[in-house]
Design an enzyme around this catalytic site. Structure first.
Site, PDB file in Angstrom:
ATOM      1  N   ARG A 126     -89.483 -89.674 -24.494  1.00 22.01           N
ATOM      2  CA  ARG A 126     -89.206 -88.710 -23.426  1.00 22.01           C
ATOM      3  C   ARG A 126     -88.083 -87.761 -23.813  1.00 22.01           C
ATOM      4  O   ARG A 126     -88.164 -86.558 -23.540  1.00 22.01           O
ATOM      5  CB  ARG A 126     -88.881 -89.457 -22.131  1.00 22.01           C
ATOM      6  CG  ARG A 126     -90.121 -90.027 -21.470  1.00 22.01           C
ATOM      7  CD  ARG A 126     -89.829 -90.934 -20.303  1.00 22.01           C
ATOM      8  NE  ARG A 126     -91.076 -91.337 -19.656  1.00 22.01           N
ATOM      9  CZ  ARG A 126     -91.173 -92.235 -18.692  1.00 22.01           C
ATOM     10  NH1 ARG A 126     -90.084 -92.844 -18.252  1.00 22.01           N
ATOM     11  NH2 ARG A 126     -92.354 -92.535 -18.159  1.00 22.01           N
ATOM     12  N   TYR A 162     -97.386 -85.109 -20.876  1.00 20.63           N
ATOM     13  CA  TYR A 162     -97.412 -86.426 -21.528  1.00 20.63           C
ATOM     14  C   TYR A 162     -96.044 -87.102 -21.522  1.00 20.63           C
ATOM     15  O   TYR A 162     -95.031 -86.493 -21.224  1.00 20.63           O
ATOM     16  CB  TYR A 162     -98.035 -86.399 -22.904  1.00 20.63           C
ATOM     17  CG  TYR A 162     -97.484 -85.509 -23.995  1.00 20.63           C
ATOM     18  CD1 TYR A 162     -96.271 -84.869 -23.913  1.00 20.63           C
ATOM     19  CD2 TYR A 162     -98.235 -85.330 -25.163  1.00 20.63           C
ATOM     20  CE1 TYR A 162     -95.792 -84.091 -24.949  1.00 20.63           C
ATOM     21  CE2 TYR A 162     -97.776 -84.540 -26.203  1.00 20.63           C
ATOM     22  CZ  TYR A 162     -96.550 -83.931 -26.092  1.00 20.63           C
ATOM     23  OH  TYR A 162     -96.084 -83.159 -27.122  1.00 20.63           O
ATOM     24  N   GLU A 163     -96.081 -88.408 -21.813  1.00 27.47           N
ATOM     25  CA  GLU A 163     -94.912 -89.294 -21.694  1.00 27.47           C
ATOM     26  C   GLU A 163     -94.374 -89.343 -20.267  1.00 27.47           C
ATOM     27  O   GLU A 163     -93.170 -89.497 -20.049  1.00 27.47           O
ATOM     28  CB  GLU A 163     -93.796 -88.880 -22.672  1.00 27.47           C
ATOM     29  CG  GLU A 163     -94.211 -88.793 -24.110  1.00 27.47           C
ATOM     30  CD  GLU A 163     -94.865 -90.069 -24.631  1.00 27.47           C
ATOM     31  OE1 GLU A 163     -94.626 -91.134 -24.045  1.00 27.47           O
ATOM     32  OE2 GLU A 163     -95.622 -89.991 -25.607  1.00 27.47           O
ATOM     33  N   GLY A 164     -95.255 -89.227 -19.313  1.00 30.14           N
ATOM     34  CA  GLY A 164     -94.864 -89.250 -17.908  1.00 30.14           C
ATOM     35  C   GLY A 164     -94.699 -87.836 -17.409  1.00 30.14           C
ATOM     36  O   GLY A 164     -93.825 -87.098 -17.872  1.00 30.14           O
TER      37      GLY A 164
END
Length: 596
Positions: free
Chosen positions: A295, A439-441
């Site tokens: 992140r 992406y990655e949350g």
């Protein structure tokens, strides 16, 4: 035209001048990394990224990855670039020395990472995923697994991937169906399908080490029943060489709007041999070590693309002749003035510049905290660093990528019609930047994480890691002549942030939807206040340097000018965020679902 020169002077400012009073420096094991050595590393990284990666950015986007009979081929030139990258030691820059890494500070590594992302964000994903996997294995894997897998992952001979998402579940990982069957000999058979797996299959490294979330037969339901497994693409022979195909296959790659040179794979695991990483049913904790590293890395992607977009826009604005300045011709000898003379073009360029300098300054601060949480010997310093990293990780991921997309959009706008044309190169930045918000949350999930987990954790302890230094700066510098406007502006923004925090705390306890409705505005408000603090620090240092008679007057004066623009034109957004938060969820939730 894709134009990029690494902003080395600003990077040196952030590394050597800006955050020296944050209490995160002078760490054991970093004594040998002198400013001269660090500067040499940055200069060589600039050369490699500009000469090796940048020329492949547009061509890699145009060609994309190829999928044939279960094999993924990266675009022309990527294999050679990756070879040069790992042979140059860039994949091992910040990795632990005990596994063959160089152990440089994260603060330096993130600057190099920014250069990689600025010149070729699609390429950055291959070593980036490996770095995240290394972080998870270093923390949670058994000594035996570390000894087998980490040395060649650190060297870049083997790469890594993170296998979470399934077609029916993304953020809600408690729904995942991939199964793990205990073989009774320390190994497990993994079966299931994963999608959206970055670098899940490619031709750059000799093996790919997949970290896979799966569920044991007797596991509890939901996220409390998830375990993490190391599943290699190729099993090792008696000599430790990858030779035996595991039950891992890529069944297809996605066709995407951006980062086309990065392989985004559909993966099938069929009785794949794997090893447990960490404890049973606690895989999410281990995976979050990788995800949190990723992140922050995705936030750096936003910064890197934003810087490349800015430099390309500046080049075009100085070159493109169109119209005359509103105050009269600035270049009367030319048929028209370059568009950089126009206020609205300046507005876009200054916005991009302020975003990039502010995000770089904040990334330098959080990177120093990343180093301190690993290496500080004082427990209080280590705890404060851990708290700051926990608080700021969702902010870095969401704010930096939001602003990176804005910068890419501004670059297209500066180019006008040419910005919409592929040959200009800047529309690629817009397409590449868009995925970073997902992406990655997703950035909405980051905002929920901030208000739902980070604000309330340990009775607000995480928040104090940021509030205290800001409050102290305001108190210590009140009435300080040239920087008084910055101190006053920061104080107003900080008071508004405190007000928003109180509103969320009061309303959120009674109604979680109130907190959810405020989440995105609150993250932006906190993020912009953090940038304002960094700009105030920068302005203070610049004023002192100018008063001392520095030979770099232009650099430090530009620091003050950029800070003033941020305070005049961007920081007022924090007041709007406060008013939006204060308005509550009412109008957001009032419309009947059937009327959408």
């Amino acid at each position: 035209m894709q134009v990029y020169t690494a902003p080395l002077r600003d990077m040196r400012f952030v590394l050597h001048e800006l955050h020296q009073g944050d209490g995160f420096g002078d760490l054991p094991g970093h004594e040998d990394f002198t400013p001269d050595l660090i500067d040499a590393v940055l200069e060589e990284a600039a050369r490699v990224t500009q000469q090796v990666l940048l020329p492949l950015n547009a061509s890699g986007d145009a060609e994309g990855c190829h999928f044939e009979n279960g094999t993924v081929r990266t675009p022309k030139g990527f294999q050679e670039a990756y070879r040069q990258f790992v042979e140059g030691g860039w994949s091992s820059l910040v990795a632990p020395p005990e596994w063959g890494g160089q152990g440089l500070p994260e603060a330096v590594g993130k600057m190099v990472e920014e250069m990689v992302c600025a010149t070729n964000v699609a390429f950055s994903l291959y070593p980036g995923l490996t770095s995240g996997a290394i972080a998870a294995l270093t923390t949670y894997a058994s000594d035996e697994l570390k000894q087998i897998w980490l040395p060649k992952m650190v060297s870049g001979e083997w790469s890594g991937s993170m296998c979470l998402t399934e077609s029916h579940c993304g953020t809600d990982l408690g729904l995942l169906r991939t199964k793990a069957v205990d073989q009774g000999d320390g190994t497990y058979k993994i079966s299931g399908a994963k999608i959206f797996i970055s670098a899940g299959e490619h031709d750059l490294s000799g093996n790919i080490v997949h970290l896979v979330l799966a569920r044991l037969a007797d596991a509890p339901k939901g996220v409390k029943g998830i375990s993490l497994f190391l599943v290699p693409k190729l099993l090792l022979d008696d000599d430790g060489q990858p030779a035996i195909r595991n039950g891992v296959a890529c069944t297809g790659i996605e066709h995407k709007m951006g980062i086309k040179a990065s392989a985004t794979c559909q993966m099938q695991f069929e009785d794949s041999l794997g090893w447990l990483v960490g404890e049973p049913n606690k895989g999410l904790e281990a995976m979050f070590t990788m995800m949190n590293a990723e992140r922050v890395g995705v936030g750096i992607q936003g910064l890197g693309v934003g810087e490349a977009a800015y430099q390309s826009a500046v080049w075009y604005a100085k070159d493109r002749l169109q119209g005359r300045s509103l105050s009269g011709p600035k270049y009367p000898e030319k048929a028209a003035d370059p568009i950089i003379v126009h206020p609205d073009v300046r507005r876009m360029l200054m916005t991009m510049r302020a975003y990039n300098e502010g995000c770089r300054a904040l990334s330098g601060w959080i990177s120093r905290a990343l180093d301190a949480e690993k290496h500080a010997t004082d427990p209080e310093t280590r705890q404060r660093a851990e708290d700051f990293v926990a608080l700021m990780t969702p902010v870095v991921k969401a704010l930096f990528t939001d602003l990176g997309l804005e910068s890419a959009s501004h670059a297209v706008q500066v180019y006008g019609g040419h910005g919409y044309i592929v040959e200009s190169g800047v529309e690629q930045y817009l397409r590449d930047a868009r995925i970073s918000m997902i992406y990655e949350g997703t950035n909405g999930i980051q905002a929920l994480d901030l208000i739902g987990r980070k604000l309330s954790a340990h009775m607000g302890r995480y928040l104090r890691s940021f509030f205290h230094p800001v409050s102290n700066f305001i108190e210590d510098n009140a009435g300080e002549g040239p920087i008084e406007p910055f101190v006053t502006g920061l104080k107003r923004a900080f008071e508004a942030l405190q007000g928003s925090t109180a509103i969320i705390a009061q309303r959120g306890l009674k109604d979680p939807e109130e907190a959810g409705a405020a989440a995105t505005d609150y993250l932006r408000q906190l993020g912009l206040t953090a940038l304002a603090y960094c700009f105030a620090l920068s302005a203070k240092i610049a004023v002192q340097e100018l008063a001392s008679g520095t030979q770099e007057k232009e650099f430090y004066q530009a620091k003050i000018t950029t800070a003033r623009f941020f305070y005049d034109r961007i920081l007022p957004q924090t007041a709007a965020c406060y008013l939006a938060i204060k308005s509550g969820k009412g109008s957001m939730m009032a419309l009947d679902e059937a009327l959408f």
